[in-house]
Design a protein around this motif. Structure first.
Motif, PDB file in Angstrom:
ATOM      1  N   GLU A  24       0.884  -1.195   0.135  1.00 42.32           N
ATOM      2  CA  GLU A  24      -0.017  -0.058   0.066  1.00 42.32           C
ATOM      3  C   GLU A  24       0.898   1.104   0.135  1.00 42.32           C
ATOM      4  N   TRP A  25       1.874   1.179   0.757  1.00 37.05           N
ATOM      5  CA  TRP A  25       2.885   2.478   0.572  1.00 37.05           C
ATOM      6  C   TRP A  25       3.481   2.606  -0.714  1.00 37.05           C
ATOM      7  N   ILE A  26       4.054   1.423  -1.321  1.00 37.92           N
ATOM      8  CA  ILE A  26       4.366   1.748  -2.704  1.00 37.92           C
ATOM      9  C   ILE A  26       3.255   2.052  -3.491  1.00 37.92           C
ATOM     10  N   LYS A  27       2.013   1.504  -3.515  1.00 37.45           N
ATOM     11  CA  LYS A  27       1.135   2.195  -4.245  1.00 37.45           C
ATOM     12  C   LYS A  27       0.737   3.715  -3.992  1.00 37.45           C
ATOM     13  N   ARG A  28       0.866   4.109  -2.867  1.00 37.22           N
ATOM     14  CA  ARG A  28       0.846   5.553  -2.479  1.00 37.22           C
ATOM     15  C   ARG A  28       1.780   6.401  -3.064  1.00 37.22           C
ATOM     16  N   GLY A  29       3.051   5.898  -3.357  1.00 37.38           N
ATOM     17  CA  GLY A  29       4.133   6.529  -3.958  1.00 37.38           C
ATOM     18  C   GLY A  29       3.799   6.692  -5.437  1.00 37.38           C
ATOM     19  N   PHE A  30       3.467   5.659  -6.104  1.00 40.79           N
ATOM     20  CA  PHE A  30       3.109   5.805  -7.427  1.00 40.79           C
ATOM     21  C   PHE A  30       1.753   6.583  -7.703  1.00 40.79           C
ATOM     22  N   ASP A  31       0.901   6.513  -7.060  1.00 37.36           N
ATOM     23  CA  ASP A  31      -0.246   7.269  -7.141  1.00 37.36           C
ATOM     24  C   ASP A  31      -0.094   8.900  -7.090  1.00 37.36           C
ATOM     25  N   GLY A  32       0.844   9.245  -6.134  1.00 37.15           N
ATOM     26  CA  GLY A  32       1.246  10.416  -5.839  1.00 37.15           C
ATOM     27  C   GLY A  32       2.335  10.972  -6.977  1.00 37.15           C
ATOM     28  N   GLY A  33       2.672  10.190  -7.782  1.00 36.82           N
ATOM     29  CA  GLY A  33       3.681  10.830  -8.785  1.00 36.82           C
ATOM     30  C   GLY A  33       5.153  10.913  -8.384  1.00 36.82           C
ATOM     31  N   ILE A  34       5.309  10.169  -7.246  1.00 41.20           N
ATOM     32  CA  ILE A  34       6.573  10.228  -6.887  1.00 41.20           C
ATOM     33  C   ILE A  34       7.389   9.204  -7.167  1.00 41.20           C
ATOM     34  N   PHE A  35       6.997   7.962  -7.147  1.00 42.43           N
ATOM     35  CA  PHE A  35       7.877   6.783  -7.454  1.00 42.43           C
ATOM     36  C   PHE A  35       7.594   6.386  -8.882  1.00 42.43           C
ATOM     37  N   LEU A  36       8.809   6.295  -9.387  1.00 41.24           N
ATOM     38  CA  LEU A  36       9.051   5.809 -10.957  1.00 41.24           C
ATOM     39  C   LEU A  36       9.020   4.569 -11.249  1.00 41.24           C
ATOM     40  N   MET A  37       9.696   3.733 -10.134  1.00 38.61           N
ATOM     41  CA  MET A  37      10.129   2.350 -10.278  1.00 38.61           C
ATOM     42  C   MET A  37      10.712   1.699  -9.128  1.00 38.61           C
ATOM     43  N   THR A  38       9.749   0.424  -8.900  1.00 38.41           N
ATOM     44  CA  THR A  38      10.339  -0.445  -7.385  1.00 38.41           C
ATOM     45  C   THR A  38      10.839  -1.803  -8.068  1.00 38.41           C
ATOM     46  N   GLY A  39      11.684  -2.289  -7.332  1.00 39.41           N
ATOM     47  CA  GLY A  39      12.367  -3.600  -7.812  1.00 39.41           C
ATOM     48  C   GLY A  39      12.931  -4.171  -6.563  1.00 39.41           C
ATOM     49  N   SER A  40      13.433  -5.478  -6.804  1.00 36.73           N
ATOM     50  CA  SER A  40      14.052  -6.263  -5.776  1.00 36.73           C
ATOM     51  C   SER A  40      15.630  -6.214  -5.864  1.00 36.73           C
ATOM     52  N   LEU A  41      16.229  -6.024  -4.917  1.00 37.24           N
ATOM     53  CA  LEU A  41      17.909  -5.894  -4.963  1.00 37.24           C
ATOM     54  C   LEU A  41      18.159  -7.517  -4.695  1.00 37.24           C
ATOM     55  N   GLN A  42      19.140  -8.017  -5.777  1.00 39.14           N
ATOM     56  CA  GLN A  42      19.332  -9.483  -5.684  1.00 39.14           C
ATOM     57  C   GLN A  42      20.579  -9.617  -5.188  1.00 39.14           C
ATOM     58  N   PRO A  43      21.095 -10.704  -4.879  1.00 39.68           N
ATOM     59  CA  PRO A  43      19.994 -12.047  -4.409  1.00 39.68           C
ATOM     60  C   PRO A  43      19.346 -11.778  -3.024  1.00 39.68           C
ATOM     61  N   LYS A  44      17.827 -11.545  -3.014  1.00 38.51           N
ATOM     62  CA  LYS A  44      17.044 -11.361  -1.832  1.00 38.51           C
ATOM     63  C   LYS A  44      17.740 -10.562  -0.837  1.00 38.51           C
ATOM     64  N   LEU A  45      18.080  -9.389  -1.361  1.00 39.32           N
ATOM     65  CA  LEU A  45      18.931  -8.400  -0.218  1.00 39.32           C
ATOM     66  C   LEU A  45      17.812  -7.343   0.272  1.00 39.32           C
TER      67      LEU A  45
END
Length: 95
Positions: A24-45
């Motif tokens: 939900e926190w990620i969704k709010r960031g995208f909805d607010g026009g703040i987040f451009l991309m999210t992803g995982s640090l590999q390997p499982k960091l």
């Protein structure tokens, strides 16, 4: 522009317990026009977020609101970046 590193802490085992709030926190960031991309640090960091259209102070407050950060599932690191050259597909990032 900012790169937010969310590296797992010793409390990583509690991630499932706070996953819905984190999503939900990620969704709010995208909805607010703040987040451009999210992803995982590999390997499982942990995870990474690319953010813009905000100040460092506002972003620090936003990051503190992430349940993963509040519950010490991850330790955040915010890197401020001033882009100087980008691929043509990313020219809007030069602002």
């Amino acid at each position: 522009m900012f790169i937010i590193l969310l590296k797992f802490s010793d409390n990583k085992s509690q991630a499932n317990q706070f996953m819905e709030g984190h999503k939900e926190w990620i969704k709010r960031g995208f909805d607010g026009g703040i987040f451009l991309m999210t992803g995982s640090l590999q390997p499982k960091l942990g995870g990474v977020v690319l953010a813009h259209n905000t100040s460092l102070a506002d972003l620090e407050s936003r990051v503190a609101d992430d349940p993963f950060v509040a519950e010490n599932v991850v330790k955040p690191e915010i890197l401020e970046v001033t882009p100087s050259r980008v691929n043509d597909q990313l020219t809007t990032l030069l602002g």
